[in-house]
Design an enzyme around this catalytic site. Structure first.
Site, PDB file in Angstrom:
ATOM      1  N   ASN A 129      73.142  82.030  17.871  1.00  0.00           N
ATOM      2  CA  ASN A 129      73.988  83.113  17.384  1.00  0.00           C
ATOM      3  C   ASN A 129      73.706  84.350  18.238  1.00  0.00           C
ATOM      4  O   ASN A 129      72.602  84.876  18.210  1.00  0.00           O
ATOM      5  CB  ASN A 129      73.649  83.369  15.905  1.00  0.00           C
ATOM      6  CG  ASN A 129      74.421  84.521  15.314  1.00  0.00           C
ATOM      7  OD1 ASN A 129      75.296  85.101  15.970  1.00  0.00           O
ATOM      8  ND2 ASN A 129      74.114  84.869  14.080  1.00  0.00           N
ATOM      9  N   CYS A 132      73.777  89.307  17.306  1.00  0.00           N
ATOM     10  CA  CYS A 132      72.618  89.983  16.722  1.00  0.00           C
ATOM     11  C   CYS A 132      72.220  91.158  17.592  1.00  0.00           C
ATOM     12  O   CYS A 132      72.315  91.084  18.812  1.00  0.00           O
ATOM     13  CB  CYS A 132      71.423  89.053  16.656  1.00  0.00           C
ATOM     14  SG  CYS A 132      71.818  87.436  16.095  1.00  0.00           S
ATOM     15  N   GLY A 246      88.297  81.394   8.534  1.00  0.00           N
ATOM     16  CA  GLY A 246      89.314  81.323   7.481  1.00  0.00           C
ATOM     17  C   GLY A 246      89.913  79.952   7.247  1.00  0.00           C
ATOM     18  O   GLY A 246      90.985  79.846   6.652  1.00  0.00           O
ATOM     19  N   THR A 268      83.499  80.314   4.627  1.00  0.00           N
ATOM     20  CA  THR A 268      83.769  80.945   3.332  1.00  0.00           C
ATOM     21  C   THR A 268      84.360  79.966   2.312  1.00  0.00           C
ATOM     22  O   THR A 268      84.059  80.053   1.120  1.00  0.00           O
ATOM     23  CB  THR A 268      84.724  82.138   3.553  1.00  0.00           C
ATOM     24  OG1 THR A 268      84.082  83.040   4.451  1.00  0.00           O
ATOM     25  CG2 THR A 268      85.060  82.864   2.272  1.00  0.00           C
TER      26      THR A 268
HETATM   27  C1  LIG Z   1      77.596  84.720   3.414  1.00  0.00           C
HETATM   28  C2  LIG Z   1      77.706  84.393   4.884  1.00  0.00           C
HETATM   29  C3  LIG Z   1      76.539  84.206   5.634  1.00  0.00           C
HETATM   30  C4  LIG Z   1      76.618  83.898   7.001  1.00  0.00           C
HETATM   31  N1  LIG Z   1      75.474  83.681   7.725  1.00  0.00           N
HETATM   32  C5  LIG Z   1      75.549  83.332   9.042  1.00  0.00           C
HETATM   33  C6  LIG Z   1      74.369  83.031   9.804  1.00  0.00           C
HETATM   34  O1  LIG Z   1      73.232  83.064   9.306  1.00  0.00           O
HETATM   35  N2  LIG Z   1      74.526  82.740  11.129  1.00  0.00           N
HETATM   36  C7  LIG Z   1      75.757  82.670  11.723  1.00  0.00           C
HETATM   37  O2  LIG Z   1      75.848  82.372  12.924  1.00  0.00           O
HETATM   38  N3  LIG Z   1      76.894  82.911  11.013  1.00  0.00           N
HETATM   39  C8  LIG Z   1      76.818  83.241   9.704  1.00  0.00           C
HETATM   40  N4  LIG Z   1      77.978  83.474   8.982  1.00  0.00           N
HETATM   41  C9  LIG Z   1      79.281  83.356   9.654  1.00  0.00           C
HETATM   42  C10 LIG Z   1      79.969  82.015   9.349  1.00  0.00           C
HETATM   43  O3  LIG Z   1      79.182  80.921   9.768  1.00  0.00           O
HETATM   44  C11 LIG Z   1      81.360  81.958  10.046  1.00  0.00           C
HETATM   45  O4  LIG Z   1      81.171  82.112  11.437  1.00  0.00           O
HETATM   46  C12 LIG Z   1      82.303  83.066   9.565  1.00  0.00           C
HETATM   47  O5  LIG Z   1      82.137  83.297   8.184  1.00  0.00           O
HETATM   48  C13 LIG Z   1      83.783  82.765   9.843  1.00  0.00           C
HETATM   49  O6  LIG Z   1      84.230  81.587   9.242  1.00  0.00           O
HETATM   50  P1  LIG Z   1      84.938  81.545   7.762  1.00  0.00           P
HETATM   51  O7  LIG Z   1      86.036  82.559   7.776  1.00  0.00           O
HETATM   52  O8  LIG Z   1      85.381  80.140   7.602  1.00  0.00           O
HETATM   53  O9  LIG Z   1      83.853  81.914   6.789  1.00  0.00           O
HETATM   54  C14 LIG Z   1      77.898  83.795   7.618  1.00  0.00           C
HETATM   55  C15 LIG Z   1      79.061  83.997   6.845  1.00  0.00           C
HETATM   56  C16 LIG Z   1      78.980  84.290   5.498  1.00  0.00           C
HETATM   57  C17 LIG Z   1      80.257  84.475   4.709  1.00  0.00           C
END
Ligand SMILES: Cc1cc2nc3c(=O)[nH]c(=O)nc-3n(C[C@H](O)[C@H](O)[C@H](O)COP(=O)(O)O)c2cc1C
Length: 304
Positions: A129, A132, A246, A268
Protein backbone atom coordinates in the site's frame (compact mmCIF):
# COMPACT_ATOMS: atom_id res chain seq x y z
CA UNK A 1 -21.90 -23.29 -16.16
CA UNK A 2 -19.40 -24.90 -13.77
CA UNK A 3 -17.08 -26.02 -16.58
CA UNK A 4 -15.89 -22.57 -17.49
CA UNK A 5 -12.27 -21.69 -16.85
CA UNK A 6 -12.26 -18.91 -14.26
CA UNK A 7 -8.53 -18.99 -13.51
CA UNK A 8 -6.35 -15.96 -13.96
CA UNK A 9 -2.58 -15.53 -13.52
CA UNK A 10 -1.35 -12.60 -11.41
CA UNK A 11 2.44 -12.62 -11.36
CA UNK A 12 3.54 -16.00 -10.02
CA UNK A 13 0.11 -16.74 -8.59
CA UNK A 14 -2.73 -18.47 -10.37
CA UNK A 15 -6.05 -17.35 -8.89
CA UNK A 16 -8.82 -19.96 -9.12
CA UNK A 17 -11.19 -17.12 -9.94
CA UNK A 18 -10.93 -13.30 -10.17
CA UNK A 19 -12.86 -12.43 -6.99
CA UNK A 20 -10.70 -11.12 -4.15
CA UNK A 21 -11.72 -9.45 -0.88
CA UNK A 22 -9.96 -6.14 -0.20
CA UNK A 23 -7.71 -5.12 2.65
CA UNK A 24 -9.35 -3.55 5.70
CA UNK A 25 -12.88 -4.61 4.77
CA UNK A 26 -12.65 -8.32 5.55
CA UNK A 27 -10.91 -8.18 8.93
CA UNK A 28 -8.70 -11.23 9.30
CA UNK A 29 -11.32 -13.45 7.67
CA UNK A 30 -12.62 -15.25 10.78
CA UNK A 31 -15.54 -12.84 11.01
CA UNK A 32 -16.81 -14.02 7.61
CA UNK A 33 -16.46 -17.78 8.01
CA UNK A 34 -20.01 -18.17 9.31
CA UNK A 35 -21.37 -16.73 6.08
CA UNK A 36 -19.61 -18.84 3.43
CA UNK A 37 -16.65 -21.09 2.68
CA UNK A 38 -13.72 -18.69 2.25
CA UNK A 39 -12.00 -21.23 -0.03
CA UNK A 40 -14.40 -20.24 -2.78
CA UNK A 41 -12.73 -16.84 -3.13
CA UNK A 42 -9.89 -16.22 -5.59
CA UNK A 43 -7.79 -14.70 -2.80
CA UNK A 44 -8.08 -13.07 0.61
CA UNK A 45 -6.30 -9.86 1.59
CA UNK A 46 -6.30 -9.17 5.34
CA UNK A 47 -6.01 -5.75 7.02
CA UNK A 48 -2.79 -3.85 6.20
CA UNK A 49 0.19 -4.82 8.38
CA UNK A 50 3.04 -2.58 9.54
CA UNK A 51 6.30 -3.46 11.28
CA UNK A 52 5.09 -2.19 14.68
CA UNK A 53 1.49 -2.23 16.02
CA UNK A 54 -0.54 0.88 15.21
CA UNK A 55 -3.36 2.27 17.36
CA UNK A 56 -5.05 4.13 14.50
CA UNK A 57 -6.92 7.43 14.55
CA UNK A 58 -9.21 8.98 17.19
CA UNK A 59 -12.97 8.17 16.91
CA UNK A 60 -15.37 8.60 15.20
CA UNK A 61 -13.66 6.66 12.43
CA UNK A 62 -16.55 5.78 10.13
CA UNK A 63 -19.23 8.04 8.72
CA UNK A 64 -21.87 7.04 6.19
CA UNK A 65 -22.25 9.43 3.25
CA UNK A 66 -24.57 9.40 0.22
CA UNK A 67 -23.55 6.33 -1.74
CA UNK A 68 -20.49 5.55 0.30
CA UNK A 69 -18.59 5.58 3.56
CA UNK A 70 -15.85 7.76 4.91
CA UNK A 71 -13.29 6.02 7.08
CA UNK A 72 -10.30 7.21 9.05
CA UNK A 73 -9.24 3.94 10.66
CA UNK A 74 -5.66 5.16 10.35
CA UNK A 75 -4.22 1.76 9.39
CA UNK A 76 -4.76 0.32 12.85
CA UNK A 77 -3.18 -3.15 13.04
CA UNK A 78 -1.47 -5.53 15.46
CA UNK A 79 1.95 -5.28 13.77
CA UNK A 80 4.09 -7.98 12.11
CA UNK A 81 4.94 -10.15 15.12
CA UNK A 82 1.44 -10.40 16.51
CA UNK A 83 0.07 -11.09 13.00
CA UNK A 84 2.49 -13.97 12.46
CA UNK A 85 1.84 -15.42 15.90
CA UNK A 86 -1.91 -15.09 16.27
CA UNK A 87 -3.48 -14.38 12.87
CA UNK A 88 -1.46 -16.22 10.23
CA UNK A 89 -2.00 -19.73 11.74
CA UNK A 90 -5.70 -19.30 11.12
CA UNK A 91 -5.09 -19.03 7.36
CA UNK A 92 -2.99 -22.20 7.21
CA UNK A 93 -6.14 -24.33 6.88
CA UNK A 94 -7.44 -22.35 3.92
CA UNK A 95 -7.05 -23.53 0.36
CA UNK A 96 -7.21 -20.14 -1.28
CA UNK A 97 -4.41 -17.66 -1.93
CA UNK A 98 -3.37 -15.33 0.86
CA UNK A 99 -2.12 -11.92 -0.22
CA UNK A 100 -0.59 -9.76 2.50
CA UNK A 101 -1.25 -6.01 2.39
CA UNK A 102 1.57 -4.08 4.08
CA UNK A 103 3.00 -0.60 4.45
CA UNK A 104 5.84 1.28 6.13
CA UNK A 105 6.71 4.75 7.38
CA UNK A 106 9.85 4.82 5.27
CA UNK A 107 11.62 2.78 2.59
CA UNK A 108 13.57 0.77 5.14
CA UNK A 109 10.40 -0.44 6.83
CA UNK A 110 8.81 -1.44 3.52
CA UNK A 111 11.90 -3.45 2.58
CA UNK A 112 12.20 -5.04 6.02
CA UNK A 113 8.57 -6.17 5.98
CA UNK A 114 8.82 -7.56 2.44
CA UNK A 115 11.89 -9.57 3.48
CA UNK A 116 10.17 -10.92 6.59
CA UNK A 117 7.03 -11.95 4.70
CA UNK A 118 9.20 -13.52 2.02
CA UNK A 119 10.66 -15.79 4.71
CA UNK A 120 7.20 -16.73 6.03
CA UNK A 121 5.56 -19.89 4.62
CA UNK A 122 1.90 -19.82 3.55
CA UNK A 123 1.87 -16.45 1.80
CA UNK A 124 1.18 -16.29 -1.96
CA UNK A 125 1.72 -12.63 -2.67
CA UNK A 126 2.24 -9.14 -1.31
CA UNK A 127 0.15 -6.06 -1.91
CA UNK A 128 2.12 -2.96 -0.96
CA UNK A 129 0.00 0.00 0.00
CA UNK A 130 1.70 3.20 -1.15
CA UNK A 131 -1.13 5.47 0.08
CA UNK A 132 0.77 6.17 3.30
CA UNK A 133 2.57 9.27 4.50
CA UNK A 134 6.34 9.19 4.14
CA UNK A 135 7.59 10.19 7.58
CA UNK A 136 11.04 11.16 6.27
CA UNK A 137 9.69 13.34 3.46
CA UNK A 138 7.54 15.43 5.81
CA UNK A 139 4.39 13.34 5.42
CA UNK A 140 4.02 13.45 1.62
CA UNK A 141 2.23 10.28 0.52
CA UNK A 142 4.61 7.78 -1.18
CA UNK A 143 2.12 7.00 -3.90
CA UNK A 144 1.74 10.56 -5.17
CA UNK A 145 5.24 10.93 -6.61
CA UNK A 146 6.20 8.67 -9.54
CA UNK A 147 9.92 8.81 -8.70
CA UNK A 148 9.29 7.73 -5.11
CA UNK A 149 6.97 4.95 -6.29
CA UNK A 150 9.68 3.69 -8.67
CA UNK A 151 12.40 3.74 -5.98
CA UNK A 152 10.23 2.13 -3.35
CA UNK A 153 8.99 -0.65 -5.63
CA UNK A 154 12.50 -1.35 -6.93
CA UNK A 155 13.82 -1.67 -3.36
CA UNK A 156 10.94 -3.94 -2.27
CA UNK A 157 11.25 -6.03 -5.45
CA UNK A 158 14.83 -6.90 -4.50
CA UNK A 159 13.67 -8.07 -1.06
CA UNK A 160 11.05 -10.60 -2.17
CA UNK A 161 10.42 -13.30 -4.75
CA UNK A 162 6.70 -13.35 -3.91
CA UNK A 163 4.19 -11.89 -6.37
CA UNK A 164 4.34 -8.15 -5.80
CA UNK A 165 1.19 -6.07 -6.30
CA UNK A 166 1.42 -2.31 -5.85
CA UNK A 167 -1.81 -0.72 -4.57
CA UNK A 168 -2.10 2.75 -6.03
CA UNK A 169 -3.48 5.90 -4.48
CA UNK A 170 -6.23 7.60 -6.53
CA UNK A 171 -5.35 10.99 -5.02
CA UNK A 172 -3.21 11.98 -8.00
CA UNK A 173 -3.73 13.79 -11.29
CA UNK A 174 -2.19 11.08 -13.46
CA UNK A 175 -2.65 7.58 -12.06
CA UNK A 176 -1.33 5.93 -15.25
CA UNK A 177 2.13 7.42 -14.66
CA UNK A 178 2.14 5.98 -11.10
CA UNK A 179 1.28 2.56 -12.54
CA UNK A 180 4.07 2.89 -15.11
CA UNK A 181 6.54 3.72 -12.33
CA UNK A 182 5.41 0.65 -10.37
CA UNK A 183 5.84 -1.52 -13.47
CA UNK A 184 9.33 -0.10 -14.13
CA UNK A 185 10.24 -0.75 -10.50
CA UNK A 186 9.42 -4.45 -10.98
CA UNK A 187 5.80 -4.83 -9.79
CA UNK A 188 4.01 -7.97 -11.02
CA UNK A 189 0.62 -6.22 -10.92
CA UNK A 190 -1.05 -3.02 -9.77
CA UNK A 191 -4.27 -2.77 -7.77
CA UNK A 192 -6.47 0.31 -7.67
CA UNK A 193 -8.15 2.28 -6.28
CA UNK A 194 -7.54 2.96 -2.62
CA UNK A 195 -9.89 5.50 -0.99
CA UNK A 196 -10.31 9.16 -2.03
CA UNK A 197 -9.39 11.84 0.52
CA UNK A 198 -12.63 13.39 1.70
CA UNK A 199 -14.46 14.94 4.65
CA UNK A 200 -17.92 15.49 6.14
CA UNK A 201 -19.27 18.21 8.42
CA UNK A 202 -22.01 18.18 11.06
CA UNK A 203 -23.88 21.49 10.85
CA UNK A 204 -25.38 21.10 14.34
CA UNK A 205 -22.14 20.60 16.22
CA UNK A 206 -20.23 22.62 13.60
CA UNK A 207 -17.60 19.88 13.84
CA UNK A 208 -16.12 17.47 11.31
CA UNK A 209 -17.84 14.07 11.41
CA UNK A 210 -14.52 12.22 11.69
CA UNK A 211 -12.13 12.49 14.64
CA UNK A 212 -9.28 12.79 12.16
CA UNK A 213 -11.20 15.47 10.13
CA UNK A 214 -10.10 13.89 6.82
CA UNK A 215 -10.80 10.30 5.85
CA UNK A 216 -11.04 8.10 2.78
CA UNK A 217 -14.18 7.76 0.68
CA UNK A 218 -15.18 4.33 -0.65
CA UNK A 219 -18.30 2.60 -1.96
CA UNK A 220 -20.65 3.21 -4.93
CA UNK A 221 -19.97 6.98 -4.89
CA UNK A 222 -16.44 6.40 -6.22
CA UNK A 223 -17.19 3.69 -8.79
CA UNK A 224 -17.29 5.82 -11.98
CA UNK A 225 -13.96 7.49 -11.08
CA UNK A 226 -12.36 4.18 -10.14
CA UNK A 227 -13.58 2.67 -13.42
CA UNK A 228 -12.01 5.49 -15.42
CA UNK A 229 -8.73 5.04 -13.55
CA UNK A 230 -8.65 1.26 -14.10
CA UNK A 231 -9.30 1.86 -17.81
CA UNK A 232 -6.45 4.39 -18.03
CA UNK A 233 -4.01 2.18 -16.11
CA UNK A 234 -4.87 -0.99 -18.03
CA UNK A 235 -4.02 0.77 -21.28
CA UNK A 236 -0.77 2.17 -19.91
CA UNK A 237 0.91 -0.95 -18.46
CA UNK A 238 1.58 -4.52 -19.56
CA UNK A 239 1.23 -6.08 -16.10
CA UNK A 240 -2.23 -7.14 -14.81
CA UNK A 241 -4.51 -4.58 -13.17
CA UNK A 242 -6.70 -5.51 -10.21
CA UNK A 243 -9.72 -3.21 -10.10
CA UNK A 244 -11.81 -2.01 -7.18
CA UNK A 245 -13.85 0.94 -5.98
CA UNK A 246 -17.56 0.65 -5.22
CA UNK A 247 -18.13 -2.86 -6.57
CA UNK A 248 -21.43 -3.93 -5.00
CA UNK A 249 -22.53 -6.72 -7.37
CA UNK A 250 -21.54 -8.80 -10.41
CA UNK A 251 -22.57 -6.08 -12.88
CA UNK A 252 -20.16 -3.61 -11.26
CA UNK A 253 -17.40 -6.24 -11.27
CA UNK A 254 -17.92 -7.04 -14.96
CA UNK A 255 -17.63 -3.33 -15.83
CA UNK A 256 -14.15 -3.28 -14.24
CA UNK A 257 -13.17 -6.47 -16.09
CA UNK A 258 -14.36 -5.08 -19.44
CA UNK A 259 -12.21 -1.96 -19.00
CA UNK A 260 -9.16 -4.14 -18.35
CA UNK A 261 -9.09 -5.52 -14.80
CA UNK A 262 -7.72 -9.09 -14.63
CA UNK A 263 -9.24 -9.51 -11.18
CA UNK A 264 -11.44 -7.43 -8.89
CA UNK A 265 -11.60 -6.68 -5.18
CA UNK A 266 -14.70 -6.29 -3.04
CA UNK A 267 -14.33 -3.70 -0.27
CA UNK A 268 -17.13 -1.64 1.31
CA UNK A 269 -19.75 -4.10 -0.02
CA UNK A 270 -18.44 -6.69 2.50
CA UNK A 271 -19.61 -4.39 5.28
CA UNK A 272 -23.10 -4.16 3.78
CA UNK A 273 -23.53 -7.80 2.73
CA UNK A 274 -20.83 -10.23 3.88
CA UNK A 275 -21.73 -12.64 1.07
CA UNK A 276 -21.05 -10.14 -1.72
CA UNK A 277 -17.87 -11.95 -2.84
CA UNK A 278 -19.72 -15.21 -3.48
CA UNK A 279 -22.66 -13.48 -5.13
CA UNK A 280 -20.29 -11.60 -7.45
CA UNK A 281 -18.57 -14.87 -8.35
CA UNK A 282 -21.90 -16.52 -9.17
CA UNK A 283 -22.94 -13.48 -11.23
CA UNK A 284 -19.71 -13.57 -13.25
CA UNK A 285 -20.24 -17.29 -13.98
CA UNK A 286 -23.80 -16.59 -15.12
CA UNK A 287 -22.65 -13.74 -17.37
CA UNK A 288 -19.98 -15.95 -18.96
CA UNK A 289 -22.59 -18.65 -19.63
CA UNK A 290 -25.14 -16.22 -21.05
CA UNK A 291 -22.53 -14.66 -23.33
CA UNK A 292 -21.01 -18.03 -24.27
CA UNK A 293 -17.55 -17.06 -23.08
CA UNK A 294 -15.65 -20.23 -22.08
CA UNK A 295 -12.59 -18.62 -20.51
CA UNK A 296 -12.87 -15.80 -18.00
CA UNK A 297 -9.63 -14.37 -19.36
CA UNK A 298 -11.32 -13.66 -22.71
CA UNK A 299 -13.48 -11.07 -20.97
CA UNK A 300 -10.56 -9.00 -19.68
CA UNK A 301 -10.42 -5.69 -21.55
CA UNK A 302 -13.20 -6.74 -23.94
CA UNK A 303 -14.64 -3.21 -24.00
CA UNK A 304 -15.80 -2.46 -27.54
C1 LIG B 1 -12.85 0.48 6.74
C2 LIG B 1 -11.82 0.40 5.64
C3 LIG B 1 -10.51 0.04 5.95
C4 LIG B 1 -9.54 -0.05 4.94
N1 LIG B 1 -8.26 -0.43 5.24
C5 LIG B 1 -7.33 -0.57 4.25
C6 LIG B 1 -6.00 -1.04 4.53
O1 LIG B 1 -5.64 -1.35 5.68
N2 LIG B 1 -5.11 -1.10 3.49
C7 LIG B 1 -5.47 -0.78 2.21
O2 LIG B 1 -4.63 -0.88 1.30
N3 LIG B 1 -6.73 -0.37 1.91
C8 LIG B 1 -7.66 -0.25 2.89
N4 LIG B 1 -8.94 0.15 2.58
C9 LIG B 1 -9.29 0.45 1.18
C10 LIG B 1 -10.04 -0.71 0.51
O3 LIG B 1 -9.27 -1.89 0.51
C11 LIG B 1 -10.42 -0.33 -0.95
O4 LIG B 1 -9.23 -0.03 -1.66
C12 LIG B 1 -11.33 0.90 -1.02
O5 LIG B 1 -12.26 0.89 0.04
C13 LIG B 1 -12.10 1.01 -2.35
O6 LIG B 1 -12.91 -0.09 -2.61
P1 LIG B 1 -14.50 -0.16 -2.19
O7 LIG B 1 -15.14 1.08 -2.71
O8 LIG B 1 -14.98 -1.43 -2.79
O9 LIG B 1 -14.51 -0.21 -0.69
C14 LIG B 1 -9.91 0.25 3.59
C15 LIG B 1 -11.24 0.62 3.30
C16 LIG B 1 -12.19 0.70 4.30
C17 LIG B 1 -13.61 1.08 3.93
Amino acid sequence: MEDRDLTVPIGRMKLKNPVVVSSGTFGFGEEFEDFFDLNRLGAIIPKGISLKPMAGNPPPRIFETEGGILNSIGLQNPGFQEFIKNKLPHYKRLKTQLIINFFGNNEKEYVELARRFDDTPGISGLEMNVSCPNVKKGGIVFGTDPKIVYRLVRAVRKATALTLIVKLSPNVTDIASMAESAEEGGADAVSLVNTFRAMAVNIHTKRPELGNIIGGLSGPAIKPIALRMVWEVSRAVNIPTIGMGGIMNAKDAIEFILVGASAIQIGTANLVNPKTGIEVLQGIKKYLAENRVNRFQDLIGALG
